[in-house]
Scaffold this active site. Sequence first.
Site, PDB file in Angstrom:
ATOM      1  N   ASN A  29      22.471  17.935   0.241  1.00 19.74           N
ATOM      2  CA  ASN A  29      22.979  16.666  -0.630  1.00 19.74           C
ATOM      3  C   ASN A  29      23.625  15.811   0.278  1.00 19.74           C
ATOM      4  O   ASN A  29      24.720  16.030   0.632  1.00 19.74           O
ATOM      5  CB  ASN A  29      23.607  17.114  -1.753  1.00 19.74           C
ATOM      6  CG  ASN A  29      24.492  16.069  -2.832  1.00 19.74           C
ATOM      7  OD1 ASN A  29      25.022  16.352  -3.243  1.00 19.74           O
ATOM      8  ND2 ASN A  29      23.545  15.114  -2.840  1.00 19.74           N
TER       9      ASN A  29
ATOM     10  N   CYS B  48      33.821  10.927  -3.040  1.00 18.96           N
ATOM     11  CA  CYS B  48      32.945   9.862  -4.022  1.00 18.96           C
ATOM     12  C   CYS B  48      33.490   9.564  -5.534  1.00 18.96           C
ATOM     13  O   CYS B  48      33.430  10.670  -6.310  1.00 18.96           O
ATOM     14  CB  CYS B  48      31.524  10.124  -3.921  1.00 18.96           C
ATOM     15  SG  CYS B  48      30.641   9.098  -5.156  1.00 18.96           S
TER      16      CYS B  48
ATOM     17  N   TYR C 275      29.866   8.802 -13.295  1.00 20.80           N
ATOM     18  CA  TYR C 275      28.447   9.004 -14.096  1.00 20.80           C
ATOM     19  C   TYR C 275      27.962  10.270 -13.502  1.00 20.80           C
ATOM     20  O   TYR C 275      27.176  11.038 -14.379  1.00 20.80           O
ATOM     21  CB  TYR C 275      27.774   7.863 -13.514  1.00 20.80           C
ATOM     22  CG  TYR C 275      26.290   7.862 -13.978  1.00 20.80           C
ATOM     23  CD1 TYR C 275      25.762   7.535 -15.089  1.00 20.80           C
ATOM     24  CD2 TYR C 275      25.253   7.963 -12.864  1.00 20.80           C
ATOM     25  CE1 TYR C 275      24.723   7.655 -15.625  1.00 20.80           C
ATOM     26  CE2 TYR C 275      23.848   8.097 -13.190  1.00 20.80           C
ATOM     27  CZ  TYR C 275      23.634   7.902 -14.516  1.00 20.80           C
ATOM     28  OH  TYR C 275      22.318   8.032 -14.966  1.00 20.80           O
TER      29      TYR C 275
ATOM     30  N   SER D  86      26.731   9.154 -20.792  1.00 22.36           N
ATOM     31  CA  SER D  86      28.044   8.740 -19.899  1.00 22.36           C
ATOM     32  C   SER D  86      29.220   8.009 -20.501  1.00 22.36           C
ATOM     33  O   SER D  86      30.254   8.119 -20.078  1.00 22.36           O
ATOM     34  CB  SER D  86      27.613   8.370 -18.182  1.00 22.36           C
ATOM     35  OG  SER D  86      26.933   7.298 -18.582  1.00 22.36           O
TER      36      SER D  86
ATOM     37  N   ASP E 163      30.672   1.842 -21.946  1.00 19.06           N
ATOM     38  CA  ASP E 163      29.543   2.234 -21.010  1.00 19.06           C
ATOM     39  C   ASP E 163      30.033   2.515 -19.599  1.00 19.06           C
ATOM     40  O   ASP E 163      31.347   2.063 -19.372  1.00 19.06           O
ATOM     41  CB  ASP E 163      28.650   1.268 -20.579  1.00 19.06           C
ATOM     42  CG  ASP E 163      27.213   1.738 -20.349  1.00 19.06           C
ATOM     43  OD1 ASP E 163      27.128   3.056 -20.180  1.00 19.06           O
ATOM     44  OD2 ASP E 163      26.109   0.982 -20.382  1.00 19.06           O
ATOM     45  N   ASP E 164      29.599   3.100 -18.660  1.00 25.90           N
ATOM     46  CA  ASP E 164      30.087   3.568 -17.590  1.00 25.90           C
ATOM     47  C   ASP E 164      30.226   2.436 -16.311  1.00 25.90           C
ATOM     48  O   ASP E 164      31.098   2.482 -15.548  1.00 25.90           O
ATOM     49  CB  ASP E 164      29.466   4.943 -16.794  1.00 25.90           C
ATOM     50  CG  ASP E 164      28.076   4.730 -16.587  1.00 25.90           C
ATOM     51  OD1 ASP E 164      27.683   4.306 -15.498  1.00 25.90           O
ATOM     52  OD2 ASP E 164      27.227   5.015 -17.534  1.00 25.90           O
TER      53      ASP E 164
ATOM     54  N   CYS F 260      25.997   1.642  -1.791  1.00 27.69           N
ATOM     55  CA  CYS F 260      26.182   2.832  -1.393  1.00 27.69           C
ATOM     56  C   CYS F 260      25.532   3.513  -0.387  1.00 27.69           C
ATOM     57  O   CYS F 260      24.274   3.192  -0.425  1.00 27.69           O
ATOM     58  CB  CYS F 260      26.493   4.069  -2.588  1.00 27.69           C
ATOM     59  SG  CYS F 260      26.909   5.520  -1.979  1.00 27.69           S
TER      60      CYS F 260
ATOM     61  N   CYS G 231      36.455   7.474  -1.884  1.00 27.13           N
ATOM     62  CA  CYS G 231      35.531   6.506  -1.480  1.00 27.13           C
ATOM     63  C   CYS G 231      35.465   5.561  -2.405  1.00 27.13           C
ATOM     64  O   CYS G 231      35.107   6.188  -3.565  1.00 27.13           O
ATOM     65  CB  CYS G 231      34.193   7.155  -0.895  1.00 27.13           C
ATOM     66  SG  CYS G 231      32.972   5.725  -0.280  1.00 27.13           S
TER      67      CYS G 231
ATOM     68  N   CYS H 274      31.752   1.142  -3.250  1.00 23.16           N
ATOM     69  CA  CYS H 274      31.076   0.431  -3.968  1.00 23.16           C
ATOM     70  C   CYS H 274      31.683  -0.633  -4.961  1.00 23.16           C
ATOM     71  O   CYS H 274      31.265  -1.314  -5.551  1.00 23.16           O
ATOM     72  CB  CYS H 274      30.250   1.447  -5.119  1.00 23.16           C
ATOM     73  SG  CYS H 274      31.082   2.628  -5.979  1.00 23.16           S
TER      74      CYS H 274
END
Length: 462
Positions: free
Chosen positions: A106, A242, A248, A289, A351-352, A388, A439, A442
Amino acid sequence: MKEYCGVFGIYNNPNAAYYTYLGLYALQHRGQESAGIAVTNGERITYYRDFGLVSSVFKNESLKHLTGFVAVGHNRYSTSGASDSPDNIQPIVVSYKYGQMAIAHNGNIVNALELREKLEEEGSIFRGTTDSEVIVHLIVKSKKRKFLEKLMDALSKLKGAYSLLVMTNKKLIAARDPWGFRPLCMGELDGSIVFASETCAFDLIGAKYIRDVEPGEVVVIENGEISSYQIPGCENCKKSQCVFEFVYFARPDSKIFGKSVYEVRKEFGKILAREYPVKADLVIPVPDSGVVPALGYSQESRIPFEMGLIRNHYVGRTFIKPDQKMRDIGVRVKLNPIPELLKNKRIVVIDDSIVRGTTSRKIIRMLREAGAKEVHMRISSPPTKWPCYFGIDTPTRDQLIASSHSIEEICKYIEADSLGYLSLEGMIRAAGGNKDSFCTACFDGNYPLSVPETITRQAEKK
């Protein structure tokens, strides 16, 4: 924003394949393109992989043939490599001079292209196009003698994100990159050691969470013994977990980076309510989310919470939209408002994130058509301005509306009465850390390690 991958592994269990199946089932949200499981009986690795969801890939018959006491599994969403090639489905299983190995990865290796070109010049032949396959070749080609030394040698050459499970005929190894971009948890089930991207996989099988695999750590399990090592040369790497996992990607019932995702998301909503209050009648989330931060916003603001939008959970990843009218219907396929709740009400919508802004605009129009008098948009993360390169499939910068528009301009574009984003400081405070441990590239463009130009150019071509 799209999910990337989920990994699961288990050591010393006669039902290793079945528990891995359940673990992948719990991690389905992290990747829906393909799934695979590899097992070893101590002498031979067998595996089964295919395109599709976990429940469609694995049936009783396929699981029966996966016999062994150690297993690794993988759910994939492609962030690197073609999504339609069967050679890119993981776990990647290979035979080489000293036996077999299977890996499940991953993350995203930012220097993979450079490494691949060098390996190909030296004679390596690649079957697929993923950065994960580079790791296999680095291990096999290492001049070191023992397998662990070969693995350490390979990992020391990688730059980027990896939460990695490696299985040989007799070992199970878990490794996390020195920056700690992606989560990787360790647990225990009746004497068996388990690893997973998120703790929700442990909950399903009844395993107990022990701890996270630390950034730069390699955990080796062999002959029932657990050993821990540090990846060479990672002493000066800055921890860069992250933060978008909390926004999310992770399931709200998981614990990642030592924190409850549910509690962090709720705190996002509470801080957002303090930073951007508004007089309103209802707080409603954009499911799923947005639900937990909306609860936090409602509790802090004392504005009643309602599920004003209902999500259809049976919509697949593809929806055929041949013309503009059908495209406009696209949002309604997934979300439907309840007019009886919304009529003549002042609504706060949580919203996210906002990526391009087109979906947010359609949602706001839909709410107004359902009778909402005012629609105030609140976002439980800062404006997303940068792509990202560490395992999330984000749009390019020119497709991110916040990279080229002010908050006022975005508000006008999405047709909201007001718009407020959670501050970066508020987000870090809610996550319980300091900015140096996450991090946030973004949001602010401060990448924790340099990204090769070949990667950024490749991203721009997507």
